[in-house]
Design an enzyme around this catalytic site. Structure first.
Site, PDB file in Angstrom:
ATOM      1  N   LYS A  56      24.836  39.088  35.523  1.00  0.00           N
ATOM      2  CA  LYS A  56      25.883  39.264  36.654  1.00  0.00           C
ATOM      3  C   LYS A  56      26.439  40.628  36.199  1.00  0.00           C
ATOM      4  CE  LYS A  56      30.276  37.481  35.630  1.00  0.00           C
ATOM      5  NZ  LYS A  56      31.339  38.746  35.730  1.00  0.00           N
ATOM      6  N   ASN A  57      27.049  40.909  34.959  1.00  0.00           N
ATOM      7  CA  ASN A  57      27.727  42.066  34.770  1.00  0.00           C
ATOM      8  C   ASN A  57      26.832  43.623  34.819  1.00  0.00           C
ATOM      9  OD1 ASN A  57      29.720  40.651  34.286  1.00  0.00           O
ATOM     10  ND2 ASN A  57      29.734  41.011  31.843  1.00  0.00           N
ATOM     11  N   CYS A  61      39.424  37.435  36.812  1.00  0.00           N
ATOM     12  CA  CYS A  61      39.814  36.262  35.990  1.00  0.00           C
ATOM     13  C   CYS A  61      41.131  36.687  35.230  1.00  0.00           C
ATOM     14  CB  CYS A  61      38.697  35.868  34.926  1.00  0.00           C
ATOM     15  SG  CYS A  61      37.355  34.821  35.416  1.00  0.00           S
ATOM     16  N   ARG A  76      44.599  43.592  32.018  1.00  0.00           N
ATOM     17  CA  ARG A  76      43.347  44.347  32.501  1.00  0.00           C
ATOM     18  C   ARG A  76      43.640  45.544  32.924  1.00  0.00           C
ATOM     19  NH1 ARG A  76      39.032  40.137  34.351  1.00  0.00           N
ATOM     20  NH2 ARG A  76      37.571  41.362  33.252  1.00  0.00           N
ATOM     21  N   ASP A 120      32.739  37.344  25.938  1.00  0.00           N
ATOM     22  CA  ASP A 120      32.178  36.368  27.018  1.00  0.00           C
ATOM     23  C   ASP A 120      31.513  34.944  26.329  1.00  0.00           C
ATOM     24  OD1 ASP A 120      32.070  37.903  29.917  1.00  0.00           O
ATOM     25  OD2 ASP A 120      32.314  39.159  28.065  1.00  0.00           O
ATOM     26  N   ARG A 148      31.130  31.738  40.275  1.00  0.00           N
ATOM     27  CA  ARG A 148      31.338  33.258  40.280  1.00  0.00           C
ATOM     28  C   ARG A 148      30.193  33.805  39.201  1.00  0.00           C
ATOM     29  NH1 ARG A 148      36.782  35.584  38.731  1.00  0.00           N
ATOM     30  NH2 ARG A 148      35.223  37.383  38.481  1.00  0.00           N
TER      31      ARG A 148
HETATM   32  C1  UD1 Z   1      33.359  43.848  31.259  1.00  0.00           C
HETATM   33  C2  UD1 Z   1      32.726  42.497  31.644  1.00  0.00           C
HETATM   34  C3  UD1 Z   1      33.486  41.155  30.953  1.00  0.00           C
HETATM   35  C4  UD1 Z   1      33.654  41.482  29.482  1.00  0.00           C
HETATM   36  C5  UD1 Z   1      34.264  42.771  29.105  1.00  0.00           C
HETATM   37  C6  UD1 Z   1      34.151  43.069  27.740  1.00  0.00           C
HETATM   38  C7  UD1 Z   1      31.949  43.192  33.977  1.00  0.00           C
HETATM   39  C8  UD1 Z   1      32.159  42.721  35.289  1.00  0.00           C
HETATM   40  N1  UD1 Z   1      32.811  42.248  33.102  1.00  0.00           N
HETATM   41  O1  UD1 Z   1      34.731  43.765  31.745  1.00  0.00           O
HETATM   42  O2  UD1 Z   1      32.602  40.267  31.516  1.00  0.00           O
HETATM   43  O3  UD1 Z   1      34.422  40.371  29.006  1.00  0.00           O
HETATM   44  O4  UD1 Z   1      33.304  44.096  29.952  1.00  0.00           O
HETATM   45  O5  UD1 Z   1      32.877  43.139  27.229  1.00  0.00           O
HETATM   46  O6  UD1 Z   1      31.010  44.007  33.409  1.00  0.00           O
HETATM   47  N2  UD1 Z   1      40.888  48.263  28.904  1.00  0.00           N
HETATM   48  C9  UD1 Z   1      42.052  49.036  28.836  1.00  0.00           C
HETATM   49  N3  UD1 Z   1      42.063  50.010  29.818  1.00  0.00           N
HETATM   50  C10 UD1 Z   1      41.258  50.316  30.773  1.00  0.00           C
HETATM   51  C11 UD1 Z   1      39.969  49.365  30.564  1.00  0.00           C
HETATM   52  C12 UD1 Z   1      39.846  48.527  29.745  1.00  0.00           C
HETATM   53  O7  UD1 Z   1      42.861  49.187  28.023  1.00  0.00           O
HETATM   54  O8  UD1 Z   1      41.436  51.006  31.497  1.00  0.00           O
HETATM   55  C13 UD1 Z   1      40.704  47.137  27.847  1.00  0.00           C
HETATM   56  C14 UD1 Z   1      40.946  45.714  28.225  1.00  0.00           C
HETATM   57  O9  UD1 Z   1      42.247  45.417  28.575  1.00  0.00           O
HETATM   58  C15 UD1 Z   1      40.203  45.125  27.058  1.00  0.00           C
HETATM   59  C16 UD1 Z   1      39.249  46.169  26.685  1.00  0.00           C
HETATM   60  O10 UD1 Z   1      39.515  47.515  27.166  1.00  0.00           O
HETATM   61  O11 UD1 Z   1      41.125  44.783  26.195  1.00  0.00           O
HETATM   62  C17 UD1 Z   1      37.733  45.793  27.084  1.00  0.00           C
HETATM   63  O12 UD1 Z   1      37.704  45.931  28.490  1.00  0.00           O
HETATM   64  P1  UD1 Z   1      36.542  46.317  29.211  1.00  0.00           P
HETATM   65  O13 UD1 Z   1      35.363  46.704  28.484  1.00  0.00           O
HETATM   66  O14 UD1 Z   1      36.768  47.489  30.262  1.00  0.00           O
HETATM   67  O15 UD1 Z   1      35.897  45.047  30.089  1.00  0.00           O
HETATM   68  P2  UD1 Z   1      35.602  45.000  31.521  1.00  0.00           P
HETATM   69  O16 UD1 Z   1      34.678  46.329  31.872  1.00  0.00           O
HETATM   70  O17 UD1 Z   1      36.692  44.876  32.526  1.00  0.00           O
END
Ligand code: UD1
Length: 427
Positions: free
Chosen positions: A22-23, A117, A122, A305, A397
């Site tokens: 998915k990701n 979710c 986030r 996850d 999803r």
């Molecule tokens: C992706 C995955 C999700 C997984 C996550 C962590 C997808 C669609 N989703 O989500 O399933 O759980 O990686 O492996 O690929 N953060 C910030 N600022 C930002 C962005 C992120 O502080 O601008 C923080 C988030 O709050 C979180 C951490 O970084 O605590 C990791 O998030 P991130 O790796 O960005 O997750 P996603 O890419 O949203």
């Protein structure tokens, strides 16, 4: 609202095939916007999030169609619209990552603040910081992020924490910036490497994806290509947990062993016997699992996850386990629900103490989010009696045909039991 009714107690036995990730699929679909031409993706899972992303690309005026099962074509020769609508972005956070590619291709983009979710704060600060560093002017107001800037320029970018999404987003956008961009403290997730592989096939020049330092040398233009999506490590991990919890014997085919290694090592600690092959794993368990501690971390740490399904398994383990969630603080919303089934989990902030109970008892529960829903399904499979799970649209999803696949392994699950009742009344 989607519903599932499970009758627990059946051992899962047999062979199941992992679907495409998915990701990885979602990141690739956003990345395909950078190419002037047609990108064809194979092994695309048929899940709600992919349908949302297809709707998003169509809303941008990009040609997007399913050529056959699991094969999706994205023709981004022309991008008609540069505004990503709220109705779609609010459904799924990954759709926010069209911002940079739109900006790089059209010099302007307006994308609604993301949803997805509810698993904790986030923020998008790292995404915005990266886009600004590449020379765009960013305005955030009225629930939209607006970015403007013709001629992006390479930059040195440091991320305070290794965000998978921000690394993918900025790495992709920088492919069309002039000069060299270096991302420091980049995320090392396999999905980052896969996106790099796609972009490279499209003509990009990237080094270091999968390490903390990614270097991108901008090119003038990217073209379309063909690409095979990697297997979903989270889905494979969920099958492995369900097998262990039901003391089953399941071979999961079409996996990438190197992507799932940290998880497998922890699974062996609870007593599962896991045999790894080139692209498959056989998981067996013939006794109640044993307690162990897990701490979620960015890759190659234990994946957040899989925290929820793994914790569901620890709820029937012998002994006390401690689960520490370092990535998303609200990924414990399943705790109260699984508590209805008799699990003994005490959660405080980012830590949960799980005292294993010999057996869970079926109960009505609600899936709080995607992975929390998967955790409740695993719990229901191992529980005594019937578990009715509502809110399973969250699960749909991200998991392709999960109910069908589990039933093929011997699980007893009925989808939307109310619909079946209603249909029989109508007949
Ligand atoms: C992706 C995955 C999700 C997984 C996550 C962590 C997808 C669609 N989703 O989500 O399933 O759980 O990686 O492996 O690929 N953060 C910030 N600022 C930002 C962005 C992120 O502080 O601008 C923080 C988030 O709050 C979180 C951490 O970084 O605590 C990791 O998030 P991130 O790796 O960005 O997750 P996603 O890419 O949203």
């Amino acid at each position: 609202m989607g519903k599932l009714s499970l009758t627990g107690g059946a051992r899962l036995v047999g062979t199941v095939r992992s679907s495409g990730s998915k990701n990885s699929t979602l990141a690739i679909m956003a990345g395909a916007l950078l190419g002037k031409g047609r990108t064809v993706q194979h092994n695309v899972p048929e899940i709600g999030d992919v349908r949302t992303m297809m709707d998003m690309l169509r809303a941008l005026g990009v040609g997007c169609e399913e050529l056959s099962q699991g094969v999706v074509s994205i023709d981004a020769t022309d991008i008609e619209n540069t505004e990503a609508p709220y109705e779609l972005v609010k459904k799924m956070r990954a759709s926010f990552c069209v911002l940079g590619p739109l900006l790089a291709r059209r010099g302007y983009a307006k994308v609604a603040m993301p949803g997805g979710c509810d698993i904790g704060a986030r923020p998008i600060d790292l995404h915005v910081k990266g886009i600004q560093a590449l020379g765009a002017v960013v305005n955030i107001e009225h629930g939209f992020v607006e970015a403007e800037g013709d001629g992006l320029r390479g930059a040195q970018i440091y991320f305070n924490l290794p965000s998978a999404g921000a690394t993918q987003h900025i790495m992709a956008t920088a492919c069309l910036a002039q000069g060299v961009t270096t991302i420091h403290n980049a995320a090392m997730e396999p999905e980052v490497v896969e996106l790099c592989n796609l972009l490279t096939k499209m003509g990009a020049n990237i080094r270091g994806a999968g390490t903390p330092t990614v270097r991108i040398e901008g090119v003038k233009e990217l073209h379309g290509t063909e690409f095979e999506v990697v297997p979903d490590r989270m889905e494979a991990g969920t099958f492995a947990v369900a097998t262990t919890m039901t003391m089953g014997d399941v071979t999961v085919e079409n996996i990438r062993p190197d992507h799932i290694e940290p998880f497998v090592l922890k699974l062996r600690e609870v007593g599962a016997i896991v045999d790894m092959y080139d692209n498959a794993m056989r998981v067996r368990c013939n006794a109640r699992p044993m307690a162990t501690d897990i701490t979620t971390m960015p890759h190659p740490g234990f994946p957040t996850d899989l925290q929820q399904p793994f914790a569901a398994m620890l709820s029937i383990a012998q002994g006390v386990s401690i689960v520490t969630e370092n990535v998303y603080e609200r990924r414990f919303k399943y705790v109260n629900e699984i508590g209805r089934m008799g699990a003994d989990i005490k959660q405080d902030g980012r830590t949960a103490v799980i005292t294993g109970t010999a057996k869970l008892l079926g109960a009505p529960v609600t899936a709080p989010d995607l992975r929390g829903g998967a955790a409740l399904i695993c719990a229901g499979l191992a529980a005594e009696g019937q578990t009715d799970i509502s809110g399973t649209e969250h699960v749909e999803r991200g998991y392709e045909n999960l109910t069908y696949k589990l039933c093929q392994l011997g699980a007893q699950i009925v989808s939307n039991p109310n619909d079946i009742e209603r249909e029989s009344i109508l007949v």
